[in-house]
Every structure is written in C-alpha cells, then in structure tokens.
Enzyme design. Structure first.
Site, PDB file in Angstrom:
ATOM      1  N   CYS A 102       0.824  -1.201   0.000  1.00  0.00           N
ATOM      2  CA  CYS A 102       0.000   0.000   0.000  1.00  0.00           C
ATOM      3  C   CYS A 102       0.864   1.259   0.000  1.00  0.00           C
ATOM      4  CB  CYS A 102      -0.995  -0.025   1.164  1.00  0.00           C
ATOM      5  SG  CYS A 102      -2.287   1.226   0.961  1.00  0.00           S
TER       6      CYS A 102
ATOM      7  N   HIS B  94      -3.982  -4.497  -0.003  1.00  0.00           N
ATOM      8  CA  HIS B  94      -3.526  -5.061   1.271  1.00  0.00           C
ATOM      9  C   HIS B  94      -3.702  -6.576   1.242  1.00  0.00           C
ATOM     10  CE1 HIS B  94      -2.931  -1.425   3.727  1.00  0.00           C
ATOM     11  NE2 HIS B  94      -3.879  -0.909   2.973  1.00  0.00           N
TER      12      HIS B  94
ATOM     13  N   GLU C 187      -2.852  -8.631   3.443  1.00  0.00           N
ATOM     14  CA  GLU C 187      -3.217  -9.084   4.800  1.00  0.00           C
ATOM     15  C   GLU C 187      -4.676  -8.788   5.122  1.00  0.00           C
ATOM     16  OE1 GLU C 187      -1.210  -6.670   4.064  1.00  0.00           O
ATOM     17  OE2 GLU C 187      -1.890  -4.859   5.115  1.00  0.00           O
TER      18      GLU C 187
END
Lengths: 270, 228
Positions: free
Chosen positions: B87, B200, B202
C-alpha cells in the site's frame, strides 16, 4: 471494477456478541472471533464491530477482542462505539482494526475527525451518522452551527435515535468529509429494524453529496432491499445484521443475487 | 543442514503508520519468524523484509527519516534480498508523489499521482476517493513468467484496496498487475527482488494470504540458495 461490499455488523457487549448468529452450529455463538471466522468463510467483504458496552471499564475487553479477531481473520475490520479521543482510536488501530467509526464523539467535538484523520489517514476514519426524518425543521430550536442547521428532511440523532440534534444529516456528512472522514456509514433510524428496506432517498442524498464511499445501514429485510440501496440509493456498500445473523440469507446468496442483477461484487466463496 | 530448515527471519519495518499487527500475523501463519522493528541493524540481518504503510507519504517519510531508516532500506534493497512493500509502502518506493513535499525512497522509477476525481467514470458517475474496497486485478504476464510471489493467483482475483494516490512506474516492465478504477491503475510492482502491492494482502482473505505464503517460501528459497 470495484465491487460493492457486503458487511455484516456485530453488536458487542463486554466482549460478547449480542443478538448473535442463531442458525448455524457454532461452538460459541457469542464469541466475536468465532463469528468473524464464520462470516469470513461465508464471503463477507468486511466486518463492523459495534461496541455497545455501557461501562467504560470494559473498553479494554474490546481491544482484546479486536486483537484476537485480527490475528486470525484477514479481512477489513471496522470498530465503533465509545471512541472519544485520538488515543482511544490509536489503541484500536494498534490492536488490528483497520478503521474506526465515530458517531457521538464527533458530534460533541468535530475536531476529533480532523485530528484522527491527520494522525492516521482519512481511510481509517468512518463517520457514522444516525439520521431520522423530522419535519418541519422550524419546530426545533437551533443553537448550533447555523451552517449545519437542518434544511433537508433528515436530522442527526444520538443515543440510538432518542436524542435529536440541530444537525442536518446531509450537511453533517459533507462537513465530516471536509474534516477528514474517509467513509460515511449512514443509518436511518426510521427504517432500522423494520426490515422494510433502506431509506433510499436519504442514501441518495448523502451519497450524491460526498466524495467518499457510503455504507448503507438500517432496514434490510430481503435481497431486493440491498439491490435498491446500492442501485437506487447510490451506496457503495451495504451493512446488515439480523438478515444474516438469523440465517434468512447467506452472504453468498446476497452476492449471487446482486451479481445476477448486474452489480459488481466479489464472487461468493462457495 | 539446520541452516536450510530454519524459519526465514522476516523483518516488518515499523514506522508507526501501518496496520502492522495483521501483517505480522499473516507472515507468522505463513511460516516466518517475524520481527517487528524499527532497528536498522535488524533490517540488515533479515532474510526478508516487509515495508507496510497506511496514511500519508510525508508523514511516513518523516518517520523513516527520524528513525534513520531511509539509507538502511536503500542499502537493504541494494543487497538483493526480497522486500515486500504494501500500500503506502509501495508508494514510498517511488521518488516523488503528488501527495506531499518529501521525496520517496526512489527505488522504482516513476511518479505517484492523485486520482482524478473530476473525471467521470464509465457509467458517468464520479470516482469516489479513496478507492476503497475489493477490486479485481489483471496480471501483465502469464503465471510462469511472474515473480514467484505472484504465482498461483488466478487473473481476475479480488483484493482489498484503500488508497487515494496511485503509482505510475516509468518502465511498464515493472508493472505486475493492474486494476480498473476510472482507467487502469497499477496494482502490483516487481523490480528484481523488490515486490509491492497497492492492495492489502493481509486484508484480502485467502488470496492475500497466498501472497504472504509465496513471499515467505520465496525468502526461504533465497536463503537456501545463498547457503548453497
């Protein structure tokens, strides 16, 4: 193409889910982590946890909940309820929340939006607005910021729709974005819990007047309602609680339905 | 022998502007030994590194400067060990951004631009900024030609994006994947052992975890090949 998001919302009291999921055989339907896992597997695009704990002593419990959930569920998590300061927000973000939603605290002190946005970025500050139709506006004495005085039919309410403020919901949304909110979560107190559809006029009024994504909340009773909120209400995402928690529809069913009517969604997982 | 089977040691660079918690947990479950740190020494000793980030470019570069991490990150990148930037971390790789005054790390040539909000999108509506939510990515190369971190991920997979600025690499060879938001937007970058995602991983459920698994396995393989 950017997908419309479907967001289950969980109410949490002292670390336990209230009004929990009642239709599947979960080991512990009151455990936020277990429900988060369940909704992640069901294809939820994001989760909202609303801390409705009355006592501030129990705030630490929420931090633990967020840490536990974000350790094992890898989708975005928004946490709201009782966050009053930049430090409150920092604790939640450090525990693994991706966004925080501010409601009453932002009404009491709009500078909080600016401070939090400057500190953590607009993308993690959600302004949650509870709005209710209230006419005629001249019935209510105005003593707040005249620029934000009621003009549209929707007034901002606090305390779950019990207490009216002077604020015009549409103006407040726009002002919140100017102050640094990166997303608006708009709940109609008129339609919330009625399962008769979202307030589409309100959604459209808000969505068309701000430059950030809008999450629609309050009133989902069937999948048509979700379609309408996204298509006619111009919302970017829909939030729902009971429609999912009581097993009336699964997240996958909702996505298949919306995709069938031509709306972009992240494909269902099953 | 024990050198080859130990867990790869991966450093998550902590500059106080990121959701570090989820990044660390995603790496751990992928089999890494994770160290979240702002220490240059730890970075220099790492097998692999992750540069996360949310928020504003200036604030992040100021934090990296105060932590005396800018030169160490450049040195680490120059050492040829793998680094995954996420990001804002990806945007920091570029020399400059519309967002602020400060220079970025300058490890990938190009520019970070603001989304053009005044330009109506295909259906006539205006773009909302930030670009927030799940969007599908399209790879620029077939699976076997990609950097190992991006293999095994089907074209059209959805990932979670949150950003108001987007990267424009000068060399199109650096672009691994694009997404569509008012036009093509760079979604992932690879240049040597620098790999980066605008989204992202995650926060992108199973497909995102696949990227962390690929990264950890790739780091382990580079360690094994160095030892060999």
């Amino acid at each position: 193409m950017l997908a419309h998001r479907i967001i289950p919302c969980l109410d949490i009291d002292s670390g336990r889910v209230v009004k929990g999921v009642s239709f599947v055989d979960l080991r512990d339907a009151g455990d936020p982590a277990e429900l988060a896992r369940f909704y992640n597997e069901a294809g939820a695009d994001e989760l909202v946890f609303l801390d409705i704990t009355a006592s501030s002593d129990d705030r630490d419990t929420m931090v633990d909940v967020v840490r536990r959930v974000s350790s094992e569920v890898f989708i975005p998590l928004t946490v709201g309820g009782g966050l009053r300061s930049v430090e409150d927000i920092r604790r939640m973000l450090e525990a693994g929340a991706d966004k925080v939603s501010l409601n009453t605290a932002a009404i009491n002190r709009p500078e909080l939006i600016r401070e939090a946005s400057a500190e953590f970025g607009a993308q993690c500050i959600v302004l949650a607005i509870d709005a209710k139709r209230l006419a005629p506006p001249e019935d209510v004495e105005l003593d707040g910021d005249p620029d934000l005085a009621a003009e549209s039919p929707w007034r901002v309410f606090t305390h779950g729709g019990r207490n009216p403020t002077d604020l015009d919901a549409v103006k407040w949304a726009r002002y919140g974005v100017e102050m640094g909110a990166g997303e608006i979560l708009i709940t109609s107190m008129d339609t919330d819990g009625q399962k008769d559809g979202y307030d589409l006029e309100l959604l459209r009024a808000i969505s068309d007047s701000v430059s950030v994504p809008v999450i629609a909340s309050g009133g989902a009773g069937n999948l048509d309602h979700m379609y309408d909120a996204l298509h006619e209400g111009h919302s970017d995402a829909v939030l729902a609680a009971s429609i999912f928690h009581f097993g009336e529809y699964t997240v996958s069913e909702a996505k298949r339905y919306l995709a069938g009517r031509g709306l972009p969604v992240r494909p269902p997982t099953d | 022998m024990s050198e080859n089977i130990r867990k790869p040691h991966i450093v998550v660079i902590n500059h106080q502007a990121a959701n570090i918690h989820s990044v660390g947990k995603a790496l751990e479950r992928s089999g890494a030994e994770v160290e979240i740190t702002d220490s240059a020494e730890s970075l220099m000793a790492a097998d692999g590194a992750v540069l996360p980030g949310v928020g504003a470019m200036d604030a992040a570069m100021r934090a990296l400067e105060e932590l005396k991490l800018i030169e160490p990150i450049r040195e680490y990148a120059g050492s040829g060990r793998p680094m995954l930037s996420v990001c804002l971390g990806m945007q920091l790789l570029f020399p400059e951004s519309d967002e602020g005054e400060r220079s970025g790390l300058g490890l990938v040539d190009g520019h970070v631009a603001r989304f053009d909000v005044d330009e109506p999108s295909e259906d006539g509506s205006r773009l909302k900024v930030p670009h927030m939510g799940w969007n599908a990515i399209t790879f620029t190369e077939p699976d076997q030609d990609r950097h190992p971190v991006f293999r095994g991920i089907p074209d059209g997979s959805y990932f979670y994006f949150v950003h108001s600025f987007h990267c424009m690499p000068n060399d199109s060879q650096d672009v691994v994947a694009t997404t569509a938001y008012g036009g093509p937007v760079c979604a992932a970058v690879a240049r040597g052992e620098l790999v980066a995602t605008q989204f992202h991983p995650e926060k992108s459920a199973d497909m995102g975890l696949k990227i962390y698994e690929n990264f950890v396995r790739h780091v382990a393989e580079t360690v094994a090949s160095r030892v060999a």
